[in-house]
Scaffold this active site. Structure first.
Site, short mmCIF file in Angstrom:
data_model
loop_
_atom_site.label_atom_id
_atom_site.label_comp_id
_atom_site.label_asym_id
_atom_site.label_seq_id
_atom_site.Cartn_x
_atom_site.Cartn_y
_atom_site.Cartn_z
N ARG A 94 57.86 -46.06 -27.74
CA ARG A 94 57.37 -47.32 -28.00
C ARG A 94 58.57 -48.25 -27.81
O ARG A 94 58.58 -49.14 -27.21
CB ARG A 94 56.47 -47.40 -29.18
CG ARG A 94 55.62 -48.59 -29.34
CD ARG A 94 56.48 -49.83 -30.00
NE ARG A 94 57.23 -49.37 -31.44
CZ ARG A 94 58.49 -49.68 -31.62
NH1 ARG A 94 58.79 -50.48 -30.72
NH2 ARG A 94 58.94 -49.19 -32.65
N PHE A 133 68.77 -54.92 -24.63
CA PHE A 133 68.84 -56.20 -25.27
C PHE A 133 70.19 -56.20 -26.16
O PHE A 133 70.02 -55.59 -27.28
CB PHE A 133 67.64 -56.57 -26.19
CG PHE A 133 67.61 -57.74 -26.91
CD1 PHE A 133 67.03 -59.06 -26.46
CD2 PHE A 133 67.94 -57.66 -28.34
CE1 PHE A 133 66.83 -60.05 -27.31
CE2 PHE A 133 67.70 -58.82 -29.09
CZ PHE A 133 67.25 -59.90 -28.53
N THR A 136 72.74 -57.34 -31.94
CA THR A 136 73.57 -56.66 -32.92
C THR A 136 74.92 -56.34 -32.36
O THR A 136 74.99 -55.71 -31.59
CB THR A 136 72.74 -55.43 -33.43
OG1 THR A 136 71.34 -55.78 -33.98
CG2 THR A 136 73.36 -54.76 -34.51
N SER A 142 72.16 -57.87 -40.00
CA SER A 142 71.18 -58.85 -40.40
C SER A 142 71.75 -60.16 -40.36
O SER A 142 70.90 -61.08 -40.30
CB SER A 142 71.11 -58.54 -41.94
OG SER A 142 70.24 -57.15 -42.18
N TRP A 166 74.18 -50.23 -31.18
CA TRP A 166 72.71 -49.69 -31.68
C TRP A 166 71.88 -50.45 -30.58
O TRP A 166 70.74 -50.79 -30.82
CB TRP A 166 72.26 -50.30 -33.05
CG TRP A 166 73.13 -49.57 -33.99
CD1 TRP A 166 73.92 -50.53 -34.72
CD2 TRP A 166 73.28 -48.47 -34.40
NE1 TRP A 166 74.82 -49.63 -35.62
CE2 TRP A 166 74.36 -48.62 -35.43
CE3 TRP A 166 72.85 -47.03 -33.92
CZ2 TRP A 166 75.01 -47.36 -36.05
CZ3 TRP A 166 73.58 -46.02 -34.54
CH2 TRP A 166 74.52 -46.28 -35.71
N CYS A 242 62.72 -63.60 -29.39
CA CYS A 242 62.31 -62.27 -28.54
C CYS A 242 61.85 -61.25 -29.78
O CYS A 242 61.07 -60.36 -29.62
CB CYS A 242 63.62 -61.83 -27.92
SG CYS A 242 63.98 -62.87 -26.59
N LEU A 243 62.68 -61.42 -30.97
CA LEU A 243 62.32 -60.20 -31.80
C LEU A 243 60.92 -60.56 -32.74
O LEU A 243 60.53 -59.49 -32.92
CB LEU A 243 63.61 -60.57 -32.96
CG LEU A 243 64.88 -60.21 -32.58
CD1 LEU A 243 65.88 -60.40 -33.56
CD2 LEU A 243 65.17 -58.61 -32.30
N GLU A 367 65.41 -54.41 -36.05
CA GLU A 367 64.56 -55.42 -35.67
C GLU A 367 64.08 -56.17 -37.21
O GLU A 367 62.82 -56.50 -37.42
CB GLU A 367 63.21 -54.98 -35.26
CG GLU A 367 63.18 -54.43 -33.83
CD GLU A 367 63.12 -55.09 -32.69
OE1 GLU A 367 62.75 -56.21 -32.55
OE2 GLU A 367 63.44 -54.51 -31.50
N THR A 369 65.58 -55.80 -41.22
CA THR A 369 65.41 -54.68 -42.10
C THR A 369 64.02 -55.30 -43.10
O THR A 369 63.84 -56.41 -43.09
CB THR A 369 66.60 -54.47 -43.06
OG1 THR A 369 66.65 -55.84 -43.74
CG2 THR A 369 67.83 -54.31 -42.25
#
Lengths: 388, 269
Positions: A94, A133, A136, A142, A166, A242-243, A367, A369
């Site tokens: 996914r 993408f 991060t 965050s 990541w 996007c997120l 995506e 926390t």
């Protein structure tokens, strides 16, 4: 035995035939093509990249983007159901589809010009071109607003410097959507894999999302041509948009992982005999199963409601935060509870539960926390920012 | 050579539901739907897949026909998503499970109304009642030949080259068109999974709807149905498992005793 999705509240009756048939297509594909090899892929730490063209052909990449760009043009509920089915198999599968569709194709569609859309979207929908993408950074997760990656304007384009961490699909991507500061403002850049000074490093020794590729992206004086700027990207809100797309898919995906665990535990509880009766007949086991099916059912309603809102264009990002926060936490709890029902058998690769549990530990913090989503909702209801 | 293919499909209760969820209504002599989904009969999907492969090689057109309740539209949409060219729904507002002769009469009337055809493909039987007579009866109604249990269809010199399964192996049959074929499952005709985009497109395609009155059949008689057979009883067989350990001092003694027990239990060896 094939996976049965949970429908305690008879929510299927609220789905259109088109939505049900899309779900079935993906479920059949997953069952025939991915389920037989996912446990081995996970153990070997290998993403089954040979399936990418088939996923493209099936129409699951950028499935809710318009047909004119080679996408399936499905509504957001059908898209969500696809994510559910992929994650019922494995969060890594996914994640691949989420990154390709929501984090790469979506920004090209939303912030790119027509030429960029024509160049990338059709190829990406078909799985012939893979995206990643880069938001991060090693020291900014965050708090992406303080990112260090920057772009400087030069004749004919930009010079990009920095590092991203990541990054799902990083080492197999043909194009990276990289977010960097240009004159102090966050903008999106399309970085082709062959760009000089651009390199990737595989993140090894992961104990979660093992059937998924995670990498670092490194940019050393990369010359990015002028035409690779996502023109309409404009500040931090662009990657956050996007997120929101991806988090919406994650909320559905977590449902799939939870359903897979619950389905496994329910079947097991009816077959496993202790003290002369199936363990599903014991009160403590029943309580566990009931808590799980209740959590899943509530999460389903949340997803469906948000999907319908998204289709009418009035979905708020903070509502997606609630769904991502709630559904992933629920799924993780369901995975742990399911594991306890299976006892020692639950820790083996014979059953999908431990794999889902380890995967969901990542999904819980990527995506946004769990804690950051809590603060987003907290700020929304109190009017007070508690971020820093 | 383009082939004009008609595929007849049937929607049934999902036979893959867990056995613990399967119930029958003994009084109505019907399976209880419960939470089971309605799906396209698998052998019908094998037939459609065979038709799609034939069309891919030879060109032509595939029309899918189904006689069933309102929900049958879903099976036809799926057929369109698999890339059939056209779909016709004949509304069954009579018996829930009409007998194969009535079904064959209705399908034959619909096929006559459509006009010319080269080949009609059906599943060898349905996964609910498994009667397996519709293809033969349909051929009789249409006045053409029928070939049963076919698992491969190819274009031949004067018609079709068919490979059919028999009790002892395979038969190769050269058949002239028009004809009716019943299709069985094989590794060559595993139904394709429709692509999500084609699923969406299938809901935008027109779907022809006919009533029994549109077909010129004796609607009252068809609705009454079940002329020549009746389900006398319907029940789920009770399965009893008894585990018995055979003892004896030597292997020979245990084998002897084991054989003796089999004869006792089954009445024969």
């Amino acid at each position: 035995m094939s996976f049965t999705s949970v429908d305690f509240l008879e929510i299927d009756a609220l789905l259109s035939e088109e939505e049900l048939l899309s779900r079935k297509s993906v479920r059949d594909f997953v069952e025939a093509e991915i389920n037989p090899l996912i446990a081995e892929c996970y153990e070997e730490g290998k993403f089954p990249d040979h399936l990418i063209p088939q996923l493209g052909e099936l129409g699951v990449l950028g499935a809710n983007l318009p047909e004119e760009y080679g996408c399936a043009g499905l509504n957001n509920v059908a898209y969500g159901l696809i994510m559910q089915e992929l994650e019922a198999c494995d969060s890594g599968i996914r994640s691949f589809a989420s990154v390709q569709g929501a984090l790469c194709m979506y920004p090209i569609y939303a912030f790119g010009n027509e030429e960029q859309r024509r160049k990338y979207l059709k190829e990406m929908a078909a799985g012939r071109l893979i995206g990643c993408f880069g938001l991060t950074e090693p020291n900014f997760g965050s708090n992406p607003a303080d990112m260090l990656t920057k772009a400087d304007r030069v004749t004919g384009g930009f010079i990009l410097n920095g590092a991203k961490a990541w990054i799902t699909n990083g080492s197999i991507a043909d194009v990276a959507i990289v977010w960097a500061k240009l004159d102090g403002e966050i903008r999106g850049f399309l970085v082709d894999k062959d760009t000089r000074g651009f390199s990737t490093r595989l993140t090894k020794h992961k104990l979660s999302l093992r059937a998924s590729i995670t990498s670092e992206l490194l940019f050393e004086d990369c010359l990015i041509p002028e035409e690779n700027l996502l023109e309409k990207s404009n500040g931090l809100k662009s990657p956050l948009m996007c997120l929101t797309q991806a988090r919406y898919g994650i909320a559905w995906g977590a449902l799939g992982a939870a359903m897979s665990c619950y389905d496994t535990a329910l079947r097991y509880s009816q077959q496993r005999v202790q003290f002369g009766r199936p363990i599903g007949g014991f009160q403590l086991t029943q309580e566990k199963l009931v808590k799980m099916v209740t959590g899943i059912s509530k999460a389903q309603l949340l997803c469906l409601h948000l999907g319908r809102k998204k289709d009418t264009g009035n979905l708020k990002p903070v509502q997606v935060s609630m769904a991502k926060m709630n559904n992933v936490a629920m799924a993780l709890e369901v995975a742990r509870t399911s594991r306890s029902i299976l006892g020692a058998n639950g820790i083996t690769g014979e059953y999908p539960i431990m794999r889902h549990m380890a995967n969901l530990e990542s999904v819980y913090t990527y995506e946004g926390t769990h804690e950051i989503h809590t603060l987003i909702i907290g700020q929304s209801i109190t009017g007070q920012s508690a971020f820093g | 050579m383009p082939v004009n293919i008609i595929v007849c499909v049937k929607q049934i209760l999902d036979p893959e539901i867990p056995s613990r969820d399967f119930r029958v209504d003994a009084e109505q002599r019907e399976a209880v739907r419960g939470a089971a989904n309605l799906v396209t009969n698998i052998f019908c999907e094998n037939a459609l897949e065979t038709a799609l492969q034939l069309k891919e090689k030879s060109g032509g057109k595939i029309t899918v026909i189904s006689y069933g309740a309102d929900s049958t539209e879903d099976a036809l949409r799926k057929a369109l998503a698999m890339k059939a060219d056209a779909a016709i729904h004949i509304l069954n507002d009579g018996q829930a499970h009409p007998d194969p002769l009535s079904v064959a009469q209705v399908l034959a009337a619909a096929i006559r109304k459509l006009g010319e055809f080269d080949v009609v493909m059906l599943g060898r039987e349905s996964g609910d009642w498994g009667v397996g007579q519709t293809a033969g009866l349909l051929a009789e109604e249409l006045g053409v030949a029928a070939v049963a249990f076919v698992d491969k269809v190819e274009i031949g010199a004067d018609g079709l080259q068919l490979k059919r399964q028999t009790d002892v192996g395979y038969e190769r049959v050269a058949a002239t068109m028009p004809l009716v074929i019943s299709i069985t499952n094989d590794e060559h005709n595993v139904p394709r999974i429709p692509k999500t985009r084609d699923v969406m497109m299938s809901f935008r395609q027109p779907l022809t709807k006919w009533t029994l009155e549109d077909l010129g059949v004796n609607a009252a008689e068809v609705r009454a149905g079940n002329h020549y057979y009746a389900v006398v009883d319907l029940f789920i067989p009770v399965q009893e498992l008894n585990c018995e350990f055979v003892d004896g001092d030597t292997l020979e003694a245990r084998v002897e005793k084991f054989a003796q027990r089999i004869i006792e239990v089954t009445g024969s060896m």
